[in-house]
Design an enzyme around this catalytic site. Structure first.
Site, short mmCIF file in Angstrom:
data_model
loop_
_atom_site.label_atom_id
_atom_site.label_comp_id
_atom_site.label_asym_id
_atom_site.label_seq_id
_atom_site.Cartn_x
_atom_site.Cartn_y
_atom_site.Cartn_z
N SER A 110 0.82 -1.21 0.00
CA SER A 110 0.00 0.00 0.00
C SER A 110 0.86 1.26 0.00
O SER A 110 2.06 1.23 0.32
CB SER A 110 -0.90 0.02 1.23
OG SER A 110 -0.11 0.16 2.41
N GLU A 135 6.59 -0.50 -5.20
CA GLU A 135 5.40 -0.63 -6.04
C GLU A 135 4.20 -0.56 -5.12
O GLU A 135 3.95 -1.46 -4.32
CB GLU A 135 5.38 -1.95 -6.82
CG GLU A 135 4.20 -1.99 -7.78
CD GLU A 135 3.86 -3.37 -8.29
OE1 GLU A 135 2.65 -3.63 -8.52
OE2 GLU A 135 4.78 -4.19 -8.44
N GLY A 185 4.41 1.98 1.90
CA GLY A 185 5.58 2.58 1.26
C GLY A 185 6.08 3.80 2.01
O GLY A 185 7.29 4.02 2.15
#
Length: 462
Positions: A209, A230, A213
């Site tokens: 999520s 990502e 991050g």
């Protein structure tokens, strides 16, 4: 007191697996052993490292009969779709095939006076924090090239797929990869952050999520540890007036509903040219209505539960808010009596949606998408870019030049034409905006998992 990490199965709400979380000191010691093994691993011939990685993947594939129902119990994907190992093999094989060229020195000069070259040197200890939605596919994107490039790897999986990292390491170790070269650790969030802050790792790859991050970046602040992130997605599709309608419907519905919509590059919003809009909606609704929601261990099930009831609750909330604000829910709930108000969530197609609605802005990560009518490319482009995320975009047309021209203006990591929800290992998997930074696979994946080192050798002559 030892903390426990628990996987609650979405199938029936029972505890499927538990593992004790390692305390900081024990985790740091295991990582130190891993670091000590790195130089010897990197000194092995590249061909040997490639061969061992391939053997590890082959051993993992041999575990399919155990791993597929295990995934179903951990996160709900129906067993009828098999495992993720076809893609795992494809990606690992490709990275092995290009390794020699991708990691080859760049020779600037080799003369009687000078040798000048740039080499790629492994970072050292690579930390892979893998998500639950594709626990093997997402992990292999970094694990395979990291090991091939001469790094050692520490993997930590999401609690929802608690056993995936353990199984993956088991396969690689049984295939001959030295025990300290690839290890699995069970860590809670606090210990993970503390290890990152203590510079235990030389490169971190996180898939998850946006909030996750951000937590990684905070933990790494001031350490200068490079991060590959990502994160979220809200991937759009644009169906133009010359599109193959049947192909567009089949592909985009699958891209929106497969894995209960829990795909990083799943399609969550669809913009259709006004000339095809009514026909597209009719066909999409008919296709979605044919799904069978149920127990993922049943071969007849085509749509399993979401990985956790709280994820399903978020999708229900987005749909309810959209309907309250004027959207129309096109799928009849009577077709999906298995929807239990918990993890089992019926699919939904929404029309009459606008970008004022969360379901068209926020990541849903569930079996729902909205369809909007557009009049031209400019309108579609504006809507596609009206988003905080940028992972992929899917364009449907017979005109490749038109798709390329539109694609050049889309704020995204990958542009597809006449396909969606696919990862090509020869191309860099990357994103922009709140989707993250960095890139995996392809030649660029190797570049991100190594650092450049320059040699300038002057030959002294009499």
């Amino acid at each position: 007191m030892t903390k426990t990490i628990t996987c609650i199965s979405p199938v029936d709400g029972s505890v499927f697996a538990e593992r004790p979380a390692l305390p900081f000191d024990e985790a740091a010691a295991a990582i130190a052993d891993c670091r000590a093994a790195q130089k010897e691993w990197a000194a092995r011939p590249l061909a040997d490292r490639v061969a061992l990685v391939n053997k590890g993947v082959a051993r993992l594939v041999e575990m399919t009969d155990e791993a597929v129902p295990e995934i179903a119990r951990m996160m709900g994907r129906p067993v009828r779709y098999g495992g993720e190992f076809g893609g795992v093999v494809e990606r690992a094989d490709y990275m092995g095939e290009i390794a020699a060229e991708a990691l080859a020195p760049i020779v600037i000069e080799k003369s009687d006076q000078f040798e000048r070259r740039i080499i790629r040197e492994p970072h050292g200890v690579v930390f892979v924090v893998a998500p639950w939605n594709y626990p093997y596919l997402t992990a292999i994107n970094t694990v395979a090239p990291a090991l091939i490039a001469g790094n050692v790897v520490v993997i930590k999986h999401a609690s929802q797929t608690l056993l995936a990292g353990e199984r993956m390491v088991q396969a690689f170790t049984e295939a001959g990869v030295p025990e300290d070269v690839f290890i699995n650790l069970f860590l809670d969030h606090e210990t993970t952050s503390a290890l990152i802050g203590a510079r235990a790792f030389d490169f971190i790859n996180f898939t998850g999520s946006v909030g996750g991050g951000q937590a990684m970046e905070r933990a790494a602040a001031g350490t200068f540890t490079p991060l590959g992130l990502e994160l979220g997605g809200k991937d759009p599709a644009y169906v133009m007036e010359d599109a193959d309608l049947d192909a567009a419907v089949a592909t985009l519905v699958d891209a929106g509903m497969y894995n209960s919509g829990q795909c990083c590059c799943g399609i969550e919003r669809i913009y259709v040219h006004e000339s095809l809009y009514d026909a597209f909606v009719e066909k999409a609704v008919a296709t979605v209505s044919d799904y069978k929601l149920g127990n993922p261990l049943d071969e007849a099930t085509t749509l399993g539960p979401m990985a956790h009831k709280r994820f399903a609750a978020e999708v229900r909330a987005q749909v309810a808010e959209a309907v309250a604000d004027g959207a129309t829910a096109m799928i009849d709930p009577a077709l999906f009596p298995e929807d239990d108000g918990g993890a089992y969530l019926m699919p939904q197609v929404l029309t009459g949606v606008t970008h004022d609605m969360r379901v068209m802005r926020d990541e849903s990560f569930g079996p729902v998408f909205g369809i909007m009518k557009v009049s031209n490319d400019d309108e579609a482009l504006e809507l596609m870019n009206d988003c905080q995320y940028g992972l992929t975009a899917s364009l449907w047309t017979q005109d490749a030049a038109r798709a390329a021209a539109i694609g050049a203006q889309i704020e995204t990591g990958t542009v597809f034409m006449n396909r969606a929800d696919y990862l090509d290992p020869a191309l860099c998997w990357t994103g922009c905006k709140d989707t993250g930074r960095g890139g995996s696979l392809s030649v660029i994946g190797f570049q991100n998992l190594t650092r450049p080192k320059s040699y300038h050798l002057k030959k002294v002559t009499a």
